[in-house]
Design a protein around this motif. Structure first.
Motif, PDB file in Angstrom:
ATOM      1  N   UNK A  52       0.779  -1.222   0.000  1.00  0.00           N
ATOM      2  CA  UNK A  52       0.000   0.000   0.000  1.00  0.00           C
ATOM      3  C   UNK A  52       0.816   1.280   0.000  1.00  0.00           C
ATOM      4  N   UNK A  53       0.082   2.407   0.022  1.00  0.00           N
ATOM      5  CA  UNK A  53       0.628   3.750  -0.114  1.00  0.00           C
ATOM      6  C   UNK A  53       1.506   3.805  -1.358  1.00  0.00           C
ATOM      7  N   UNK A  54       0.854   3.572  -2.497  1.00  0.00           N
ATOM      8  CA  UNK A  54       1.573   3.508  -3.770  1.00  0.00           C
ATOM      9  C   UNK A  54       1.552   4.839  -4.521  1.00  0.00           C
ATOM     10  N   UNK A  55       1.199   5.925  -3.850  1.00  0.00           N
ATOM     11  CA  UNK A  55       1.108   7.227  -4.500  1.00  0.00           C
ATOM     12  C   UNK A  55       2.452   7.608  -5.117  1.00  0.00           C
ATOM     13  N   UNK A  56       2.395   8.136  -6.323  1.00  0.00           N
ATOM     14  CA  UNK A  56       3.599   8.543  -7.026  1.00  0.00           C
ATOM     15  C   UNK A  56       4.327   7.412  -7.713  1.00  0.00           C
ATOM     16  N   UNK A  57       3.749   6.194  -7.684  1.00  0.00           N
ATOM     17  CA  UNK A  57       4.390   5.038  -8.315  1.00  0.00           C
ATOM     18  C   UNK A  57       3.475   4.470  -9.397  1.00  0.00           C
ATOM     19  N   UNK A  58       4.043   3.590 -10.200  1.00  0.00           N
ATOM     20  CA  UNK A  58       3.258   2.965 -11.268  1.00  0.00           C
ATOM     21  C   UNK A  58       2.207   2.007 -10.715  1.00  0.00           C
ATOM     22  N   UNK A  59       2.293   1.672  -9.414  1.00  0.00           N
ATOM     23  CA  UNK A  59       1.304   0.784  -8.809  1.00  0.00           C
ATOM     24  C   UNK A  59      -0.016   1.498  -8.519  1.00  0.00           C
ATOM     25  N   UNK A  60      -0.022   2.830  -8.545  1.00  0.00           N
ATOM     26  CA  UNK A  60      -1.227   3.598  -8.239  1.00  0.00           C
ATOM     27  C   UNK A  60      -1.948   3.926  -9.544  1.00  0.00           C
ATOM     28  N   UNK A  61      -3.124   3.348  -9.708  1.00  0.00           N
ATOM     29  CA  UNK A  61      -3.806   3.379 -11.007  1.00  0.00           C
ATOM     30  C   UNK A  61      -4.386   4.744 -11.359  1.00  0.00           C
ATOM     31  N   UNK A  62      -4.644   5.605 -10.390  1.00  0.00           N
ATOM     32  CA  UNK A  62      -5.371   6.845 -10.671  1.00  0.00           C
ATOM     33  C   UNK A  62      -4.508   7.923 -11.311  1.00  0.00           C
ATOM     34  N   UNK A  63      -3.181   7.855 -11.139  1.00  0.00           N
ATOM     35  CA  UNK A  63      -2.291   8.882 -11.659  1.00  0.00           C
ATOM     36  C   UNK A  63      -1.023   8.235 -12.190  1.00  0.00           C
ATOM     37  N   UNK A  64      -0.370   8.858 -13.169  1.00  0.00           N
ATOM     38  CA  UNK A  64       0.884   8.282 -13.670  1.00  0.00           C
ATOM     39  C   UNK A  64       1.968   8.333 -12.606  1.00  0.00           C
ATOM     40  N   UNK A  65       2.850   7.352 -12.615  1.00  0.00           N
ATOM     41  CA  UNK A  65       3.941   7.323 -11.657  1.00  0.00           C
ATOM     42  C   UNK A  65       4.961   8.406 -11.939  1.00  0.00           C
ATOM     43  N   UNK A  66       5.659   8.831 -10.923  1.00  0.00           N
ATOM     44  CA  UNK A  66       6.722   9.813 -11.070  1.00  0.00           C
ATOM     45  C   UNK A  66       7.940   9.167 -11.721  1.00  0.00           C
ATOM     46  N   UNK A  67       8.718   9.974 -12.449  1.00  0.00           N
ATOM     47  CA  UNK A  67       9.983   9.438 -12.949  1.00  0.00           C
ATOM     48  C   UNK A  67      11.014   9.443 -11.819  1.00  0.00           C
ATOM     49  N   UNK A  68      12.146   8.792 -12.047  1.00  0.00           N
ATOM     50  CA  UNK A  68      13.136   8.632 -10.988  1.00  0.00           C
ATOM     51  C   UNK A  68      13.670   9.975 -10.499  1.00  0.00           C
ATOM     52  N   UNK A  69      13.879  10.917 -11.403  1.00  0.00           N
ATOM     53  CA  UNK A  69      14.402  12.215 -10.990  1.00  0.00           C
ATOM     54  C   UNK A  69      13.416  12.947 -10.078  1.00  0.00           C
ATOM     55  N   UNK A  70      12.136  12.842 -10.389  1.00  0.00           N
ATOM     56  CA  UNK A  70      11.137  13.485  -9.535  1.00  0.00           C
ATOM     57  C   UNK A  70      11.090  12.821  -8.151  1.00  0.00           C
ATOM     58  N   UNK A  71      11.231  11.513  -8.119  1.00  0.00           N
ATOM     59  CA  UNK A  71      11.246  10.829  -6.826  1.00  0.00           C
ATOM     60  C   UNK A  71      12.443  11.267  -5.993  1.00  0.00           C
ATOM     61  N   UNK A  72      13.619  11.379  -6.628  1.00  0.00           N
ATOM     62  CA  UNK A  72      14.811  11.797  -5.905  1.00  0.00           C
ATOM     63  C   UNK A  72      14.681  13.246  -5.428  1.00  0.00           C
ATOM     64  N   UNK A  73      14.053  14.086  -6.243  1.00  0.00           N
ATOM     65  CA  UNK A  73      13.833  15.478  -5.840  1.00  0.00           C
ATOM     66  C   UNK A  73      12.884  15.552  -4.653  1.00  0.00           C
ATOM     67  N   UNK A  74      11.855  14.734  -4.675  1.00  0.00           N
ATOM     68  CA  UNK A  74      10.921  14.698  -3.549  1.00  0.00           C
ATOM     69  C   UNK A  74      11.639  14.273  -2.269  1.00  0.00           C
ATOM     70  N   UNK A  75      12.488  13.266  -2.372  1.00  0.00           N
ATOM     71  CA  UNK A  75      13.246  12.808  -1.205  1.00  0.00           C
ATOM     72  C   UNK A  75      14.131  13.933  -0.671  1.00  0.00           C
ATOM     73  N   UNK A  76      14.749  14.697  -1.574  1.00  0.00           N
ATOM     74  CA  UNK A  76      15.594  15.814  -1.146  1.00  0.00           C
ATOM     75  C   UNK A  76      14.788  16.819  -0.327  1.00  0.00           C
ATOM     76  N   UNK A  77      13.560  17.100  -0.734  1.00  0.00           N
ATOM     77  CA  UNK A  77      12.716  18.032   0.005  1.00  0.00           C
ATOM     78  C   UNK A  77      12.271  17.444   1.343  1.00  0.00           C
ATOM     79  N   UNK A  78      11.925  16.168   1.352  1.00  0.00           N
ATOM     80  CA  UNK A  78      11.477  15.531   2.591  1.00  0.00           C
ATOM     81  C   UNK A  78      12.551  15.585   3.673  1.00  0.00           C
ATOM     82  N   UNK A  79      13.818  15.535   3.274  1.00  0.00           N
ATOM     83  CA  UNK A  79      14.895  15.571   4.265  1.00  0.00           C
ATOM     84  C   UNK A  79      14.942  16.894   5.026  1.00  0.00           C
TER      85      UNK A  79
END
Length: 827
Positions: free
Chosen positions: A798-825
């Motif tokens: 679960x909690x598949x938001x931002x990934x290809x496992x979440x059917x309602x929205x397209x998954x984020x690309x790897x660069x966007x995921x890494x950028x999100x992690x940078x902000x979360x820190x």
């Protein structure tokens, strides 16, 4: 939780009386707590206290000492040392757990011996690493039995330190009852420190002269026939404060040696993130790994526990222990969308208005006669009668007025109907309850003053993890605004016209939630949300969560937490949940996996409050990994150092955003996608064990007969040992069985009981015909699943938001995921 395994034992052997028979209990509503029986008043248990913990709770860099008012200080002291008479409960649970749980052993540093049952050897020297418990400063490990404390191996206070002020019986005179004042001291109503933060030592009022003459500390540590005797009276009882589950190492001021922290290294509110429940609630620890009791507890990852373990709901449901951050923004968010209607027994909860003057910030969260605006404390959103009601309920769960509480269910095991714990009765018959009510407003004030975030930039070496450039951080902020803020920000754009979330709690909630969710997927939401997140002060005063209840159908997490039944109508916490919660609509069916075949199945969920989850706050998320409600996503690191926290954060957040990296059961070895993950299985062949001392005299003659009739029953003497339950069997098939169907409508309850009787017959016939108990159980998997209160056994999905496992929205690309992690820190 464990009633199923014990009652399964009873179905196989005639030993149902092992736990079901005993002295007749009084009727609910007719008992008083010890303080009332001793003639103590609530006011006598509420006296001024010192600022003993003044070095704790640094929340910013530069080591500034926090400044608290006297009210704040009283609130912190209550949090860390007030147990409210709960020592009686934990002493009683030593018996109800068949001797498996024993806090007096847990706090000891007795050396390991082959006959003692301890193992691996633990004491103060490795208490943090092995148990995850916080060693209290100013103590050292026992080097031998203490003749002044009945020969027990308890931590010794450093003579260089000042005395613990709360143990001063002249300032805080304890409750004189039973043997107190005769064979044992009366002591302080705060007890004495044990050397573990949050556990306090109290003289046992049942330790009379007869018990004193029988007491033998060496046998208590080394002789199973002695320490497994349910009639054994210990010289002390151990009480538990809220701090036991919530005080932990300060993320920005970690101890050099976690086994020997200073007060300045500890924070009151971070949660017991390193707590090993399977070793604490089972004092034999890993040495008892071949018992079903251990296996049932072992599903609790470090930092989690099942808060319904005592008042069992027959769902194995460990949840992480909440960190408490940014309480003021959270309260303001609750004032916005946390409106709940309370009714019946819930109206007896105290509200802030009864303690603060008009105009006080805390006076705005209740409107007479039945409207409260409240944060939802528990993860299933069921604590919903006001913040004070939530705080007071916690004390009942750790022992307050156990004289009454235990009359409403059978502790640990269940098997009897559960009835609500009535606040009205507590008001009438419990001095400890009323003394607690007098103090929790100050506790709330302490939280308002002490729950600022811990930022990575303020931690030792934290800057080395914050090297991302400005464009990366800006992109991370945009991703957060578009994909995360709808559930993880208390700062949001104004709701569109016609969407009223404040008044939606109740039967129409799901309609309002769906409208909200659909709005957050539009540019009308995303554009102003981006503007907010890009501001430099976006994180200031942001709770980074919502008080909205999110349907499990959207989250896709394991269903057992949202299916908890303790707070539904007529259950143990009925008085602590709102009418709005009790009338929430059911969510649509979800998909689950069969634990043997892996086949996907539809699962219809009940309503009445169930089916929802409250999102976790992301404040200081860099320091709180592993993730999900049960700490199942990411690796656990035992060290509280910044380096260890960041290793865990990196691996855990990557598994959240790249779910294909999560651990998974061998059943899914060649499969990936939503719903795939870990199934908690028995790790070694395991047994139900009932020590000889717990077999009543009148049943002992049947033990030998049962062994002849059923080869699965073993043991020595009059003890009972049933199994083996085979390695690899899903433990949830046993722990989640609904033996009574008490929460079901009448027709469904009748059908469940028919299925249960059929299952027991098939089990009995199977063990008569087949000596391979594992094979018998394997043929009954579908029948066991059919009577389960929670059939969802994949725990880290679960909690598949931002990934290809979440059917309602397209998954984020790897660069966007890494950028999100940078902000979360930076949170």
């Amino acid at each position: 939780m464990l009633r199923c395994v014990i009652l399964l034992c009873a179905a196989v052997v005639v030993a149902a009386g092992v736990l079901g028979c005993g002295v007749r209990e009084p009727r609910p509503g007719t008992v008083q707590d010890e303080a009332m029986r001793a003639g103590v008043t609530p006011e006598q248990l509420v006296r001024p206290t010192d600022d003993y913990f003044h070095d704790m709770d640094y929340n910013a860099g530069g080591d500034p000492r926090p400044t608290f008012t006297q009210e704040d200080i009283e609130g912190r002291n209550m949090w860390v040392v007030w147990t409210g008479g709960g020592d009686r409960l934990w002493d009683r649970l030593t018996i109800d757990s068949l001797g498996t749980f024993d806090l007096l052993k847990t706090i000891s540093s007795h050396p390991d011996r082959d006959t003692s049952g301890y193992g691996p050897s633990y004491g103060r020297h490795n208490r943090w690493r092995y148990l995850g418990l916080v060693n209290e400063p100013c103590f050292s490990e026992a080097s031998g039995p203490d003749p002044n404390r009945f020969g027990l191996w308890l931590d010794v206070r450093d003579p260089k330190c000042p005395p613990d002020p709360f143990a001063d019986a002249s300032r805080y005179p304890g409750v004189r009852i039973g043997a107190r004042g005769r064979t044992v001291a009366v002591g302080s109503y705060y007890g004495e420190p044990t050397g573990i933060v949050g556990l306090r030592l109290f003289p046992n009022p049942d330790f009379d002269e007869q018990a004193r003459l029988r007491w033998n500390s060496e046998r208590f540590y080394n002789d199973p026939s002695y320490y497994f005797d349910p009639k054994l009276v210990r010289p002390y009882r151990v009480g538990m404060s809220c701090g036991f589950c919530h005080v932990g190492p300060n993320p920005i001021k970690p101890p050099d040696d976690p086994e020997n922290p200073k007060w300045e290294n500890l924070s009151s509110n971070v949660g017991a993130q390193y707590f090993w429940w399977d070793r604490i609630f089972n004092w034999r620890g890993d040495r008892a790994a071949n018992t079903i009791f251990y296996q049932a507890l072992h599903v609790s990852r470090p930092g989690t526990l099942d808060t319904s373990l005592v008042s069992t709901d027959s769902i194995n449901n460990p949840r992480s222990m909440n960190a408490v951050y940014n309480l003021l923004p959270r309260m303001l968010l609750a004032r916005k969308w946390g409106r709940e209607t309370i009714a019946d027994g819930g109206l007896n909860n105290k509200q802030f208005n009864e303690y603060v003057p008009p105009g006080d910030p805390l006076s705005q969260f209740f409107a007479w006669p039945s409207t409260t605006w409240t944060p939802r404390v528990l993860k299933d959103g069921s604590d919903s009668v006001g913040a004070l009601g939530a705080l007071n309920r916690v004390y009942v769960n750790i022992g307050l007025f156990s004289e009454e509480w235990l009359l409403h269910f059978r502790a640990n095991i269940g098997g009897t109907p559960i009835t609500p714990f009535p606040i009205e009765t507590a008001e009438r018959n419990s001095v400890y309850w009323r003394a607690t009510e007098l103090q929790t407003p100050n506790m709330a004030r302490f939280f308002l003053a002490s729950t600022a975030p811990h930022y990575l930039k303020d931690a030792p070496g934290g800057d080395s993890y914050l090297k991302d450039d400005a464009p990366t951080l800006q992109r991370g902020k945009i991703v957060f605004a578009e994909r995360c803020a709808r559930c993880h920000s208390s700062e949001l754009p104004p709701l569109p016209a016609g969407l009223d979330l404040e008044n939606a709690n109740g039967p129409d909630y799901l309609t309002a939630w769906n409208a909200y969710w659909n709005w957050t997927k539009t540019e009308v939401f995303k554009a102003p949300m981006r503007e907010r997140v890009l501001k430099d002060d976006f994180l200031k005063g942001n709770f980074l969560s919502t008080e909205l209840r999110v349907p499990i159908t959207l989250l896709g997490i394991n269903a057992c937490s949202p299916l908890a039944t303790n707070a539904i109508r007529g259950n143990i916490w009925d008085n602590f949940s709102s009418e709005s919660y009790k009338t929430l609509p059911p969510v649509p069916p979800i998909k689950i996996r069969h634990p043997v075949t892996g086949k996907e199945m539809d699962y219809t969920l009940p309503g009445g409050g169930r089916g929802y989850i409250r999102p976790a706050s992301l404040v200081s998320v860099w320091s709180t990994a592993p993730f999900l409600q049960n700490n199942t996503v990411g690796p656990f690191e035992w060290s509280p150092s910044v380096e260890a926290r960041m290793r865990s954060f990196k691996a855990s957040i990557e598994q959240m955003l790249w779910p294909e990296r999560r651990d998974k059961d061998p059943l899914f070895a060649n499969e990936k996608g939503p719903g795939v993950g870990v199934i908690d299985r028995i790790t070694v062949d395991s047994y139900i064990e009932v020590p000889e001392g717990y077999i009543p005299e009148y049943l002992r003659g049947l033990v030998g007969v049962a062994r002849m009739l059923f080869p699965v029953i073993g043991g020595s003497g009059y003890s009972v040992k049933i199994g083996p339950f085979p390695r690899g069997m899903p433990i949830g098939l046993i722990t989640n069985m609904d033996m009574s169907g008490a929460e079901l409508p009448a027709a469904e309850r009748t059908e469940l009981r028919r299925k249960m009787l059929a299952l027991m017959k098939h089990l009995k016939d199977g063990v008569k015909a087949d000596k391979d108990f594992g094979a018998v159980l394997g043929r009954l998997v579908d029948e066991m699943l059919d009577v389960s209160k929670c059939k969802d056994l994949v725990v880290n999905k679960g909690h598949y938001f931002g990934t290809d496992y979440f059917a309602e929205e397209p998954g984020l690309n790897d660069n966007d995921k890494l950028a999100l992690i940078a902000f979360l820190k930076t949170f």
